[in-house]
Design a protein around this motif. Structure first.
Motif, short mmCIF file in Angstrom:
data_model
loop_
_atom_site.label_atom_id
_atom_site.label_comp_id
_atom_site.label_asym_id
_atom_site.label_seq_id
_atom_site.Cartn_x
_atom_site.Cartn_y
_atom_site.Cartn_z
N LEU A 80 88.03 -13.16 60.60
CA LEU A 80 88.42 -11.94 61.32
C LEU A 80 89.13 -12.27 62.63
N ASP A 81 88.63 -13.27 63.33
CA ASP A 81 89.26 -13.67 64.60
C ASP A 81 90.71 -14.12 64.38
N LYS A 82 90.94 -14.88 63.30
CA LYS A 82 92.30 -15.35 63.00
C LYS A 82 93.23 -14.18 62.68
N LEU A 83 92.72 -13.23 61.90
CA LEU A 83 93.54 -12.08 61.54
C LEU A 83 93.82 -11.18 62.74
N LYS A 84 92.83 -11.01 63.61
CA LYS A 84 93.03 -10.22 64.82
C LYS A 84 94.05 -10.87 65.73
N SER A 85 93.98 -12.19 65.84
CA SER A 85 94.94 -12.92 66.67
C SER A 85 96.35 -12.78 66.11
N GLU A 86 96.47 -12.87 64.79
CA GLU A 86 97.78 -12.72 64.15
C GLU A 86 98.32 -11.31 64.36
N TYR A 87 97.47 -10.32 64.19
CA TYR A 87 97.89 -8.92 64.37
C TYR A 87 98.37 -8.68 65.81
N THR A 88 97.62 -9.19 66.78
CA THR A 88 97.99 -9.02 68.19
C THR A 88 99.34 -9.68 68.47
N HIS A 89 99.52 -10.89 67.97
CA HIS A 89 100.77 -11.63 68.19
C HIS A 89 101.96 -10.89 67.60
N LEU A 90 101.79 -10.30 66.41
CA LEU A 90 102.91 -9.69 65.70
C LEU A 90 103.15 -8.23 66.09
N MET A 91 102.09 -7.48 66.38
CA MET A 91 102.22 -6.03 66.50
C MET A 91 101.99 -5.47 67.90
N ILE A 92 101.38 -6.27 68.79
CA ILE A 92 101.02 -5.74 70.10
C ILE A 92 101.66 -6.52 71.25
N GLY A 93 101.55 -7.82 71.25
CA GLY A 93 102.03 -8.63 72.37
C GLY A 93 100.86 -9.31 73.08
N PRO A 94 101.01 -9.73 74.35
CA PRO A 94 101.98 -9.27 75.34
C PRO A 94 103.34 -9.94 75.28
N ASN A 95 103.49 -11.01 74.51
CA ASN A 95 104.78 -11.69 74.46
C ASN A 95 105.77 -10.89 73.61
N LYS A 96 107.03 -11.28 73.65
CA LYS A 96 108.05 -10.60 72.87
C LYS A 96 107.68 -10.64 71.39
N LEU A 97 107.74 -9.48 70.73
CA LEU A 97 107.34 -9.41 69.34
C LEU A 97 108.40 -10.05 68.45
N PRO A 98 108.00 -10.93 67.54
CA PRO A 98 108.98 -11.57 66.66
C PRO A 98 109.60 -10.61 65.65
N ALA A 99 108.88 -9.53 65.33
CA ALA A 99 109.38 -8.52 64.39
C ALA A 99 108.92 -7.15 64.88
N PRO A 100 109.66 -6.55 65.82
CA PRO A 100 109.24 -5.26 66.39
C PRO A 100 109.09 -4.19 65.30
N PRO A 101 107.95 -3.52 65.23
CA PRO A 101 107.69 -2.60 64.12
C PRO A 101 108.22 -1.18 64.34
N TRP A 102 109.45 -1.07 64.88
CA TRP A 102 110.05 0.25 65.12
C TRP A 102 111.43 0.30 64.49
N GLU A 103 111.71 1.40 63.81
CA GLU A 103 113.00 1.57 63.13
C GLU A 103 114.17 1.45 64.09
N SER A 104 114.08 2.09 65.26
CA SER A 104 115.21 2.15 66.18
C SER A 104 115.69 0.76 66.62
N VAL A 105 114.78 -0.21 66.64
CA VAL A 105 115.15 -1.57 67.03
C VAL A 105 116.15 -2.16 66.03
N TYR A 106 116.02 -1.78 64.76
CA TYR A 106 116.84 -2.38 63.71
C TYR A 106 118.10 -1.58 63.39
N VAL A 107 118.18 -0.33 63.81
CA VAL A 107 119.33 0.49 63.43
C VAL A 107 120.25 0.80 64.61
#
Length: 229
Positions: A80-107
């Motif tokens: 669970l700790d590994k998955l939470k860490s991965e989720y934070t890194h990808l979906m929350i930050g605080p660093n720049k998100l490698p794959a921002p989960p918002w449509e407007s970023v891509y269009v």
């Protein structure tokens, strides 16, 4: 109900289940309950119903489910700790998100939030009196919100189909197809590609690839359902 109606009802139920599950996966920090649902047999059966059994993303995910079940059994807290860490890194930050989960970023060329595309999504939501949980603090075109909207419409479709209100069912299916083609399918491929190239590799990159495949398949399923009604 005829056998055809029974088949349609099963597909509608599975669509709602999978959209709801994916919304929770991308919209919430992982916990034991969510992972129990994501790795159970019902989820596997729902995916097998919607996707071709030879689909490599499906096979990869089923393998991942098996590995996750074992990991959660042998080391629940550590997994669970590994998955939470991965989720934070990808979906929350605080660093720049490698794959921002918002449509407007891509269009948009600006790759910025709260653009015209965001307002288009909001207007579509309002057609069904749908407001995301974090409105107005989170941009409306977050992946989890768009999946939640599809889950909402999928549930309405089930309810109207059970009442044999086929006119409304066709309208709902047509609106879901339009939302897929005008929004989710426009950017989910780029999002999935970006997240594959991120430094994490345990769970969410596989889920993004699977989600892309599910959305593409669902668009075809909607065509089939509309032809039957």
């Amino acid at each position: 109900m005829t056998s055809q109606d029974d088949g349609i009802a099963i597909i509608l139920a599975n669509r709602h289940y999978l959209y709801q599950l994916l919304q929770h996966i991308f919209g919430n920090e992982p916990n034991q309950e969510l992972l129990d649902i994501a790795t159970n047999e019902h989820t596997q059966e729902a995916l097998e119903l919607m996707l071709d059994e030879e689909n490599p993303n499906l096979n990869t995910y089923i393998t991942l489910l098996t590995e996750l079940r074992v990991a959660l059994t042998t080391d629940t807290e550590g997994t669970l700790d590994k998955l939470k860490s991965e989720y934070t890194h990808l979906m929350i930050g605080p660093n720049k998100l490698p794959a921002p989960p918002w449509e407007s970023v891509y269009v948009t060329k600006e790759r910025a939030l709260f653009q015209e595309s965001t307002l288009k999504v909001r207007r579509t939501y309002l057609n069904y009196q749908f407001l995301p949980a974090n409105y107005p603090h989170e941009a409306d075109d977050h992946l989890a919100f768009e999946l939640d909207f599809m889950a909402h419409l999928a549930k309405l479709t089930q309810e109207r189909f059970d009442k044999q209100n086929f006119h409304e069912v066709k309208k709902l299916l047509s609106d879901q197809k339009a939302f897929l083609e005008e929004h989710l399918l426009v950017w989910i491929g780029d999002f999935a590609k970006d997240i594959q190239e991120s430094k994490t590799h345990h769970f969410y990159p596989h889920l993004a690839a699977l989600t892309e495949q599910f959305l593409q398949t669902d668009n075809l399923v909607l065509d089939e359902l509309l032809s039957l009604l």
